[in-house]
Design an enzyme around this catalytic site. Structure first.
Site, short mmCIF file in Angstrom:
data_model
loop_
_atom_site.label_atom_id
_atom_site.label_comp_id
_atom_site.label_asym_id
_atom_site.label_seq_id
_atom_site.Cartn_x
_atom_site.Cartn_y
_atom_site.Cartn_z
N GLN A 27 0.83 -1.21 0.00
CA GLN A 27 0.00 0.00 0.00
C GLN A 27 0.87 1.26 0.00
OE1 GLN A 27 -3.99 -0.09 2.09
NE2 GLN A 27 -2.76 -1.43 3.42
N TYR A 72 3.11 -9.98 16.76
CA TYR A 72 3.37 -9.06 15.65
C TYR A 72 3.99 -7.77 16.18
CZ TYR A 72 2.33 -5.35 12.29
OH TYR A 72 2.42 -4.26 11.47
#
Length: 197
Positions: free
Chosen positions: A12, A128
């Site tokens: 992105q 994460y």
């Protein structure tokens, strides 16, 4: 006019940087790359990439971003988000290159009710977040010319993101149910690209 190379993995943000790069073409020479040329799942390939291209700036937009899957695919998340970022930073130091690496608000505990400040205590909310936090640490330790940008909820016309999912679901369903216990700051990737430039 500079003949500087800026390198970015496409996603992105990488795609938005590529679109924006044409306005900076007189100042910088850009090289945009993906997994085929620079695979962060194989950190041993990073030194050869730097030796070949010798960038002055390196914009690291790549990450293992499957937050939930990172809990079960810990090795892959660690290699991409931590080990490779550390290796990139080492190569940036060797080649006198400025590193701009993108991180996340997941490095915090998620309990804040106000926007986090840069000096807010980190306490990763999940694996994460832990890998991104460790990547930040290695980037800063391995290269004095490092900028860490923490962002959240990135959306754009490229790739998959929350905004596109909601737009798709609104077309498919008469009514939507979403959680109301998560708070964030949606970040338009084009705005983030402009800030980086």
């Amino acid at each position: 006019s500079f003949s500087t190379r800026c390198i970015s993995n496409l996603g992105q943000l990488g795609n938005e940087l590529e679109q924006l790069s044409v306005t900076y073409a007189g100042e910088f020479h850009f090289l945009f790359t993906g997994k085929n040329e620079l695979d962060l799942a194989a950190p041993s390939t990073i030194p050869a990439f730097f030796e070949k291209h010798k960038p002055s700036y390196f914009i690291n937009c790549a990450a293992y971003t499957a937050v939930d899957r990172a809990e079960t695919e810990q090795e892959a998340a660690y290699i991409i988000n931590t080990e490779s970022v550390g290796s990139i930073a080492q190569q940036c130091r060797i080649h006198n290159c400025t590193l701009i690496t993108i991180s996340t608000d997941y490095v915090f505990d998620g309990k804040g009710a106000q926007p986090y400040q840069t000096d807010h205590t980190t306490d990763p909310v999940n694996y994460y977040g832990y890998t991104k936090w460790m990547g930040e640490k290695l980037a800063l330790e391995n290269n004095n010319h490092t900028i860490v940008i923490r962002t959240s909820w990135v959306y754009s016309v490229y790739g998959n993101n929350f905004v596109k999912t909601m737009l798709r679901l609104m077309k498919e369903r008469a009514e939507l149910s979403v959680v109301n216990d998560q708070f964030g700051s949606p970040t338009y990737a084009a705005d983030l690209a402009e800030a980086i430039m």
